[in-house]
Design an enzyme around this catalytic site. Structure first.
Site: not given
Length: 120
Positions: A21, A53, A73, A98
């Site tokens: 990954e 934004y 996380e 994900k």
């Protein structure tokens, strides 16, 4: 309190527990909700009275693209901390998805959803 929602910020990154990954990377989708007072902007119609934004989108993309965290996380917390640096934002909710987690025989999505507030 008022809220701005910015959804489906899609970017490629190298975050993940598995070594492949961090080498091959994968797509992530990020949604953020930003709590702030929009009453002045609602009257003035001036961008300087709100949160631009575009800056938030750039921050999210940069963090996803450049981070090398093992955990999603940790990425979510880094995004929240960075967004809370904006003067006007008092609270932020970050949802990192994900869409294609490398888990055999699993076609779902993995989502991390956190909410953080400025320390008063």
């Amino acid at each position: 309190m008022d809220c701005i929602h910015v959804t489906e910020i899609r970017c490629y990154g190298y975050i993940g527990y598995l070594p492949e990954e961090q080498v091959l990377g994968q797509w992530f989708e990020v949604d953020v909700s930003l709590w702030l007072d929009l009453s002045v902007a609602g009257k003035s119609d001036a961008i300087e009275d709100t949160l631009d934004y575009r800056t938030t989108i750039d921050t999210v993309k940069q963090l996803v693209k450049s981070s090398k965290f093992a955990l999603v996380e940790t990425l979510a917390c880094a995004i929240a901390s960075s967004i809370l640096e904006a003067e006007k934002v008092t609270q932020v909710r970050v949802r990192v998805t994900k869409p294609s987690a490398p888990i055999p025989d699993f076609g779902g999505k993995i989502c991390i959803d956190i909410t953080r507030s400025k320390q008063q």
